[in-house]
Enzyme design. Sequence first.
Site, mmCIF file in Angstrom:
data_model
loop_
_atom_site.group_PDB
_atom_site.id
_atom_site.type_symbol
_atom_site.label_atom_id
_atom_site.label_comp_id
_atom_site.label_asym_id
_atom_site.label_seq_id
_atom_site.Cartn_x
_atom_site.Cartn_y
_atom_site.Cartn_z
ATOM 1 N N TYR A 108 0.816 -1.218 0.000
ATOM 2 C CA TYR A 108 0.000 0.000 0.000
ATOM 3 C C TYR A 108 0.854 1.276 0.000
ATOM 4 O O TYR A 108 0.344 2.356 0.236
ATOM 5 C CB TYR A 108 -0.960 -0.002 1.205
ATOM 6 C CG TYR A 108 -2.028 -1.080 1.120
ATOM 7 C CD1 TYR A 108 -2.997 -1.052 0.105
ATOM 8 C CD2 TYR A 108 -2.074 -2.126 2.029
ATOM 9 C CE1 TYR A 108 -3.976 -2.040 0.023
ATOM 10 C CE2 TYR A 108 -3.051 -3.114 1.951
ATOM 11 C CZ TYR A 108 -4.001 -3.061 0.938
ATOM 12 O OH TYR A 108 -4.968 -4.037 0.852
ATOM 13 N N ASP A 170 -1.777 -11.163 8.202
ATOM 14 C CA ASP A 170 -0.988 -12.232 7.570
ATOM 15 C C ASP A 170 0.471 -12.219 7.988
ATOM 16 O O ASP A 170 1.107 -13.260 8.039
ATOM 17 C CB ASP A 170 -1.059 -12.104 6.046
ATOM 18 C CG ASP A 170 -2.474 -12.304 5.551
ATOM 19 O OD1 ASP A 170 -2.864 -13.445 5.310
ATOM 20 O OD2 ASP A 170 -3.203 -11.298 5.430
ATOM 21 N N HIS A 422 4.935 -6.149 -4.914
ATOM 22 C CA HIS A 422 3.492 -6.339 -5.039
ATOM 23 C C HIS A 422 2.701 -5.091 -4.698
ATOM 24 O O HIS A 422 3.179 -4.173 -4.035
ATOM 25 C CB HIS A 422 3.016 -7.499 -4.151
ATOM 26 C CG HIS A 422 2.995 -7.157 -2.688
ATOM 27 N ND1 HIS A 422 1.844 -7.171 -1.947
ATOM 28 C CD2 HIS A 422 3.967 -6.784 -1.846
ATOM 29 C CE1 HIS A 422 2.121 -6.821 -0.703
ATOM 30 N NE2 HIS A 422 3.402 -6.588 -0.614
ATOM 31 N N TYR A 503 -11.418 -0.949 -0.316
ATOM 32 C CA TYR A 503 -11.471 -0.586 1.114
ATOM 33 C C TYR A 503 -10.215 0.136 1.557
ATOM 34 O O TYR A 503 -10.174 0.732 2.628
ATOM 35 C CB TYR A 503 -11.717 -1.840 1.971
ATOM 36 C CG TYR A 503 -10.475 -2.523 2.510
ATOM 37 C CD1 TYR A 503 -9.722 -3.392 1.725
ATOM 38 C CD2 TYR A 503 -10.044 -2.296 3.821
ATOM 39 C CE1 TYR A 503 -8.592 -4.010 2.221
ATOM 40 C CE2 TYR A 503 -8.906 -2.914 4.327
ATOM 41 C CZ TYR A 503 -8.182 -3.765 3.527
ATOM 42 O OH TYR A 503 -7.053 -4.373 4.024
ATOM 43 N N ARG A 504 -9.176 0.128 0.719
ATOM 44 C CA ARG A 504 -7.867 0.642 1.147
ATOM 45 C C ARG A 504 -7.006 0.638 -0.095
ATOM 46 O O ARG A 504 -7.232 -0.183 -0.985
ATOM 47 C CB ARG A 504 -7.303 -0.328 2.181
ATOM 48 C CG ARG A 504 -5.955 -0.027 2.726
ATOM 49 C CD ARG A 504 -5.576 -1.116 3.722
ATOM 50 N NE ARG A 504 -4.288 -0.865 4.321
ATOM 51 C CZ ARG A 504 -3.668 -1.701 5.144
ATOM 52 N NH1 ARG A 504 -4.210 -2.849 5.460
ATOM 53 N NH2 ARG A 504 -2.505 -1.415 5.665
#
Length: 560
Positions: A108, A170, A422, A503-504
């Site tokens: 993110y 995670d 990623h 959502y983010r």
Amino acid sequence: GSKSTKFTPLVLPPRVTNEEFSSFIQKIINLVGNENVEVITSRDQIDDGSYMDPTLTHDPHHVMEQDYFLASATVAPRDVSDVQVIVQLANKLSFPLWPISIGRNSGYGGAAPRVSGSIVLNMGKHLNKILEVNVEGAYCLVEPGVTFQDMHDYLVKNNLRDKLWLDVPDLGGGSIIGNTTERGVGYTPYGDHWMMHSGMEVVLPNGELLRTGMGALPDPKRPETMGLKPEDQPWNKSAHLFPYGFGPYVDGLFSQSNLGIVTKMGMWLMPNPGGYQSYLITLPREDDLKRAVDVIRPLRLGMALQNVPTIRHILLDAAVMGSKKHYSSKSDPLSDEDLDAIAKKLNLGRWNFYGALYGPKPIRDVLLKTITEAFSVIPGAKIYLPEDTPQDSVLRIRDKTMQGIPTYDELKWIDWLPNGAHLFFSPIAKVAGEDAMAQYAVTKRRCHEVGLDFLGTFIVGMRELHHIVCIVFNKKDPEQKKKAHWLIKTLIDDCAANGWGEYRTHLAVMDQIMGTYNWNNGALLKFNEIVKNAVDPNGIIAPGKSGVWPKQYSKVTHKL
Ligand code: ADP
């Protein structure tokens, strides 16, 4: 340089001169000490680091140029009062500050600021204490630097795990405060982290200190606490038990936002349920997703499914156990036949459902029977316990995660491709088979269009799915980076056209996503801008975060 430009960072924020920066950073050094300030003056300081050794200067998973989002300096305040002084200094210059807790925020944007030249405020370096673990009330009070791993270690070290569990995401290295304010999730019954927080302490953009909820009600004065600074005063006894307090509930303003710097937060811990059993249900066919989601909805709503389970795509599990090369010599996306072969080899389904049962044996037995019966309508669905699977199985990892034990094994899927980096694409969907299939089809098709495999998982909330598409790309391949960036931008629009929103998100697409939440002429963004400009009139805290820009920034030049 001359004395007035003693510090020359690689990048300055908009409208700040080198002289102004230099004198500003000198004042901060005088406050917090040289050892707590790093000015980014040379490209040698820009190193992607690793998950275990995260960089704070930029995003190690850069989908644009490595230094596109770059800090001018990182600063680690020693205490709340340092934060207040820094905020006051920043106000004089309209200087952008980007607060982080640990700075991993993997997929993110890492620790990188949205506006290059911002100072990254490393809140976690010194403010890293577990201030309280309350067994009776089943909660903790933490500072920004406390990671999930730290809290778990504390429970173990103090022999508290037979009383309390922690919910973990995670990977165990993130901060409780960073993850919760970003509305991240975990996988025990306490998986919705935001729902489980209670009481925040926040430095506002004007330097004032706020406690939310019941925290706004002072604890009765006692002689020994009379002279204490606000940040050191004991909290109201209900602050971490009842999140709402009285009046407008302002906590939401400090999540995914740019209205304050969080210095403490209360978080609920889960009472040890007195028994636990994880399991895996394999679903053999690609379109079993549809039926599985319809089976899951009533079970989850009725709480026969007690935790936040996941429905994982075969390639996400495969990637945890090996890179793409390990399975195939293809560089194109793997075909259905390839996926079937991999599933067979790993003794997994095309989709794999990971859940857990909580409570004493009689309770678990009844729930397990209910769940197995419900899934038996799917031909070929099979259930496994951890001991039925190989030593390196994903079920053995999830077995830990779903009981709140942090792990790092899920890092491995990032190496699906060489130089793996990623991006997460995270749309929300109804818990309905048709919706899940439709969202999967759209995202898979676009992944294949740019030559990438689909890796993803559906995380089952109470009434919705967090669909997490793991966009893995080779960060040393500029063409592939461009494709990954195109992919996420295209997916945002595809999904919005279907009524699905994220959502983010990553820094690079915050504006675009806020742009899709545009019901009634963008009333939501307009309201957020009004609040932003009122609470932070000089626009110093995280300008551009979540697509909310203060008035100092012309949207035309800053929006992406
Ligand atoms: P992680 O815990 O995964 O390492 P970060 O520390 O990078 O995550 O935090 C993720 C995001 O949450 C940051 O980019 C920032 O927007 C927000 N955030 C984190 N900590 C704070 C804080 N103490 N105050 C305000 N916002 C924060």
